[in-house]
Design a protein around this motif. Structure first.
Motif, PDB file in Angstrom:
ATOM      1  N   UNK A   1       4.661  22.491 -12.622  1.00 28.23           N
ATOM      2  CA  UNK A   1       3.500  23.265 -12.213  1.00 28.23           C
ATOM      3  C   UNK A   1       2.540  22.510 -11.326  1.00 28.23           C
ATOM      4  N   UNK A   2       2.829  21.244 -11.034  1.00 31.03           N
ATOM      5  CA  UNK A   2       1.952  20.428 -10.187  1.00 31.03           C
ATOM      6  C   UNK A   2       2.428  20.545  -8.745  1.00 31.03           C
ATOM      7  N   UNK A   3       1.511  20.770  -7.824  1.00 31.48           N
ATOM      8  CA  UNK A   3       1.893  20.966  -6.429  1.00 31.48           C
ATOM      9  C   UNK A   3       2.397  19.676  -5.803  1.00 31.48           C
ATOM     10  N   UNK A   4       3.249  19.827  -4.799  1.00 34.68           N
ATOM     11  CA  UNK A   4       3.901  18.684  -4.160  1.00 34.68           C
ATOM     12  C   UNK A   4       2.897  17.734  -3.514  1.00 34.68           C
ATOM     13  N   UNK A   5       1.835  18.286  -2.922  1.00 30.07           N
ATOM     14  CA  UNK A   5       0.882  17.436  -2.210  1.00 30.07           C
ATOM     15  C   UNK A   5       0.148  16.490  -3.162  1.00 30.07           C
ATOM     16  N   UNK A   6      -0.177  16.971  -4.346  1.00 33.61           N
ATOM     17  CA  UNK A   6      -0.850  16.089  -5.309  1.00 33.61           C
ATOM     18  C   UNK A   6       0.095  14.999  -5.789  1.00 33.61           C
ATOM     19  N   UNK A   7       1.355  15.350  -6.054  1.00 29.78           N
ATOM     20  CA  UNK A   7       2.334  14.348  -6.490  1.00 29.78           C
ATOM     21  C   UNK A   7       2.484  13.266  -5.430  1.00 29.78           C
ATOM     22  N   UNK A   8       2.622  13.668  -4.175  1.00 30.76           N
ATOM     23  CA  UNK A   8       2.807  12.701  -3.089  1.00 30.76           C
ATOM     24  C   UNK A   8       1.533  11.897  -2.858  1.00 30.76           C
ATOM     25  N   UNK A   9       0.363  12.506  -3.072  1.00 26.52           N
ATOM     26  CA  UNK A   9      -0.891  11.769  -2.918  1.00 26.52           C
ATOM     27  C   UNK A   9      -0.984  10.627  -3.930  1.00 26.52           C
ATOM     28  N   UNK A  10      -0.578  10.876  -5.176  1.00 27.34           N
ATOM     29  CA  UNK A  10      -0.557   9.797  -6.170  1.00 27.34           C
ATOM     30  C   UNK A  10       0.370   8.685  -5.708  1.00 27.34           C
ATOM     31  N   UNK A  11       1.544   9.042  -5.236  1.00 30.35           N
ATOM     32  CA  UNK A  11       2.515   8.062  -4.750  1.00 30.35           C
ATOM     33  C   UNK A  11       1.920   7.243  -3.600  1.00 30.35           C
ATOM     34  N   UNK A  12       1.244   7.928  -2.669  1.00 30.77           N
ATOM     35  CA  UNK A  12       0.673   7.226  -1.523  1.00 30.77           C
ATOM     36  C   UNK A  12      -0.415   6.257  -1.901  1.00 30.77           C
ATOM     37  N   UNK A  13      -1.287   6.646  -2.816  1.00 34.32           N
ATOM     38  CA  UNK A  13      -2.382   5.768  -3.223  1.00 34.32           C
ATOM     39  C   UNK A  13      -1.874   4.616  -4.083  1.00 34.32           C
ATOM     40  N   UNK A  14      -0.927   4.888  -4.978  1.00 33.14           N
ATOM     41  CA  UNK A  14      -0.485   3.866  -5.920  1.00 33.14           C
ATOM     42  C   UNK A  14       0.390   2.783  -5.276  1.00 33.14           C
ATOM     43  N   UNK A  15       1.290   3.160  -4.385  1.00 27.62           N
ATOM     44  CA  UNK A  15       2.194   2.135  -3.833  1.00 27.62           C
ATOM     45  C   UNK A  15       2.460   2.299  -2.346  1.00 27.62           C
ATOM     46  N   UNK A  16       1.636   3.091  -1.656  1.00 23.45           N
ATOM     47  CA  UNK A  16       1.858   3.367  -0.238  1.00 23.45           C
ATOM     48  C   UNK A  16       3.279   3.869  -0.008  1.00 23.45           C
ATOM     49  N   UNK A  17       3.659   4.862  -0.807  1.00 19.41           N
ATOM     50  CA  UNK A  17       4.965   5.511  -0.729  1.00 19.41           C
ATOM     51  C   UNK A  17       6.112   4.526  -0.949  1.00 19.41           C
ATOM     52  N   UNK A  18       5.928   3.658  -1.933  1.00 22.27           N
ATOM     53  CA  UNK A  18       6.993   2.745  -2.325  1.00 22.27           C
ATOM     54  C   UNK A  18       7.037   1.442  -1.573  1.00 22.27           C
ATOM     55  N   UNK A  19       6.043   1.151  -0.757  1.00 21.99           N
ATOM     56  CA  UNK A  19       6.054  -0.100  -0.002  1.00 21.99           C
ATOM     57  C   UNK A  19       5.484  -1.275  -0.785  1.00 21.99           C
ATOM     58  N   UNK A  20       4.542  -1.009  -1.659  1.00 17.80           N
ATOM     59  CA  UNK A  20       3.802  -2.089  -2.328  1.00 17.80           C
ATOM     60  C   UNK A  20       3.896  -1.897  -3.834  1.00 17.80           C
ATOM     61  N   UNK A  21       4.691  -2.712  -4.487  1.00 15.26           N
ATOM     62  CA  UNK A  21       4.889  -2.589  -5.929  1.00 15.26           C
ATOM     63  C   UNK A  21       4.073  -3.604  -6.730  1.00 15.26           C
ATOM     64  N   UNK A  22       3.550  -4.613  -6.110  1.00 15.66           N
ATOM     65  CA  UNK A  22       2.929  -5.727  -6.833  1.00 15.66           C
ATOM     66  C   UNK A  22       3.877  -6.904  -6.853  1.00 15.66           C
ATOM     67  N   UNK A  23       3.333  -8.094  -6.834  1.00 12.46           N
ATOM     68  CA  UNK A  23       4.154  -9.294  -6.637  1.00 12.46           C
ATOM     69  C   UNK A  23       4.290 -10.176  -7.874  1.00 12.46           C
ATOM     70  N   UNK A  24       3.657  -9.811  -8.965  1.00 17.19           N
ATOM     71  CA  UNK A  24       3.680 -10.675 -10.154  1.00 17.19           C
ATOM     72  C   UNK A  24       4.895 -10.385 -11.022  1.00 17.19           C
ATOM     73  N   UNK A  25       5.622 -11.428 -11.486  1.00 16.94           N
ATOM     74  CA  UNK A  25       6.716 -11.196 -12.437  1.00 16.94           C
ATOM     75  C   UNK A  25       6.176 -10.521 -13.696  1.00 16.94           C
TER      76      UNK A  25
END
Length: 433
Positions: free
Chosen positions: A134-158
């Motif tokens: 029930x969640x719209x696609x734009x909101x799902x993708x917005x979370x992805x973009x803010x959290x990891x820049x669409x999968x580019x930045x995951x964090x560097x700490x083990x």
């Protein structure tokens, strides 16, 4: 979703120095964008007796929660404490970041353009996920973009090292022990692979930066491979994000809110996310949408937000905004998600200007600013658009030289324009270039 959101909000997350071009469309939406994984810091293998005793004390708790003794030994055998995470746990930000700076780096043209590409690239997947949650696609993708820049930045700490260290040292050890044991459970169940698993200093990881306990509770296997993998599977990550919002009370087909205009003399004490009133009440008080679209009276619970006071943009928000807020309890973060989602739907952005004469910079403008600072001899590293303390100190130095007050180290339009006007530094006679 991260409990340390307010600290993280002091510096808007931005992309590393990688090509802004997104990968070519794959044959199926299950193909993963390979994130830029920095080389993890080397693990200090020197044994620490206090740390080793702490791990031994956790062993019985782990086995009681279903982590096999052999698995526990295997996942902790190579661990040594990384005490640098304690500095981050206890850090007091040297500089503060106004909301307009935070949002300018997260809701810029690059992130909007990239997000729209992702909506097209994963259209079929997002259609299925939206139908399920029930969640719209734009909101799902917005979370992805803010959290990891669409999968580019995951964090560097083990990840294992950071959570193990925080389980044994510093504040909130009980909290981090729960997260560490949840991570071990995920590893033991085969959802994740321990090798090369990195994240934030406090344990958030994956495409949409779940903490391990949230991962264990919420994650779903959308691609049907028998594993809930939010690191290597875009379908799993996006479906899990949608499920989180669904469980947080998302209401299908409703807006998160709107930018609004307030009547003259509006009582600012009425504002606040938890100060809900029926929409009809706000309309009776003279609150209207900023874009002129009429609002129909109803009993829907709504709140007015004034994140920068009555002189800045005002927002009327509903229950779906609360669901976004639950993901990461910071007003700045929730607004970033909401406003990015609006831009992904084709919206033009805010109508009311922020109450400042020194607006924030986009990521491209930040890179340009850093290029100018490098040309003036400041050792700030690469011009990558990431405004850290070295860049802020360089800005502060230039503000003092140029007579710009306050000399606060903020990366804004004023210092960028001042450096552009100043041009390259003038070398003294006989000085080497």
């Amino acid at each position: 979703m991260l409990w340390f959101a307010l600290l993280a909000a002091q510096e808007a997350p931005v992309s590393p120095a990688v090509s802004p071009a997104l990968p070519s469309p794959p044959a199926t939406s299950s193909t993963v964008i390979a994130p830029v994984q920095p080389t993890p810091p080397p693990v200090n293998v020197q044994r620490d007796p206090i740390f080793d005793r702490c791990l031994q004390s956790l062993r019985s708790s782990a086995t009681a929660q279903g982590v096999g003794a052999a698995d526990f030994d295997r996942y902790t055998a190579d661990l040594a404490p990384d005490m640098s995470v304690l500095d981050l746990l206890d850090a007091q930000p040297e500089f503060t970041t106004p909301l307009w700076d935070y949002l300018s780096g997260l809701v810029d043209e690059q992130r909007v353009s990239d997000g729209r590409e992702q909506l097209l690239l994963h259209r079929d997947l997002l259609t299925r996920v939206s139908a399920q949650s029930g969640v719209d696609a734009e909101t799902i993708v917005a979370v992805w973009g803010v959290e990891s820049d669409y999968g580019r930045v995951f964090g560097k700490r083990p990840l294992r090292q950071s959570l193990a260290t925080l389980s044994c040292f510093g504040r909130r050890q009980a909290y981090f022990r729960g997260e560490f044991l949840s991570l071990l459970q995920l590893l033991g169940a085969g959802d994740l692979r321990a090798e090369g698993l990195t994240g934030s200093w406090a344990g958030a990881f994956g495409h949409t930066q779940f903490m391990p306990s949230t991962y264990a509770r919420v994650a779903v296997d959308q691609d049907g491979d028998g594993r809930r993998d939010l690191v290597a599977s875009i379908p799993d990550a996006l479906a899990s994000t949608a499920r989180y919002l669904q469980l947080a009370g998302w209401r299908t087909g409703q807006d998160w809110g709107h930018e609004v205009r307030l009547p003259a003399g509006f009582d600012a004490s009425l504002a606040g996310r938890t100060k809900r009133r029926p929409l009809s009440d706000w309309l009776a008080r003279g609150v209207v949408r900023a874009d002129g679209v009429p609002l129909l009276p109803s009993d829907a619970a709504a709140s007015v937000l004034l994140p920068t006071g009555v002189e800045g943009p005002a927002f009327l928000v509903y229950r779906n905004y609360d669901a976004i807020y639950a993901y990461n309890a910071a007003e700045s973060y929730a607004l970033a998600i909401a406003l990015l989602a609006d831009r992904l739907r084709g919206g033009a952005g805010l109508i009311t200007a922020w109450p400042t004469d020194d607006p924030g910079l986009s990521r491209e403008q930040r890179k340009h600013l850093q290029t100018l600072l490098l040309a003036r001899g400041h050792a700030i590293g690469a011009a990558d658009g990431m405004i850290g303390n070295q860049t802020r100190r360089a800005i502060q130095s230039e503000q003092i030289q140029l007579g710009l007050l306050p000399a606060d180290g903020r990366a804004g339009q004023k210092i960028l324009l001042a450096l552009e006007r100043a041009g390259p530094p003038v070398l003294p006679p006989n000085a080497s270039p």
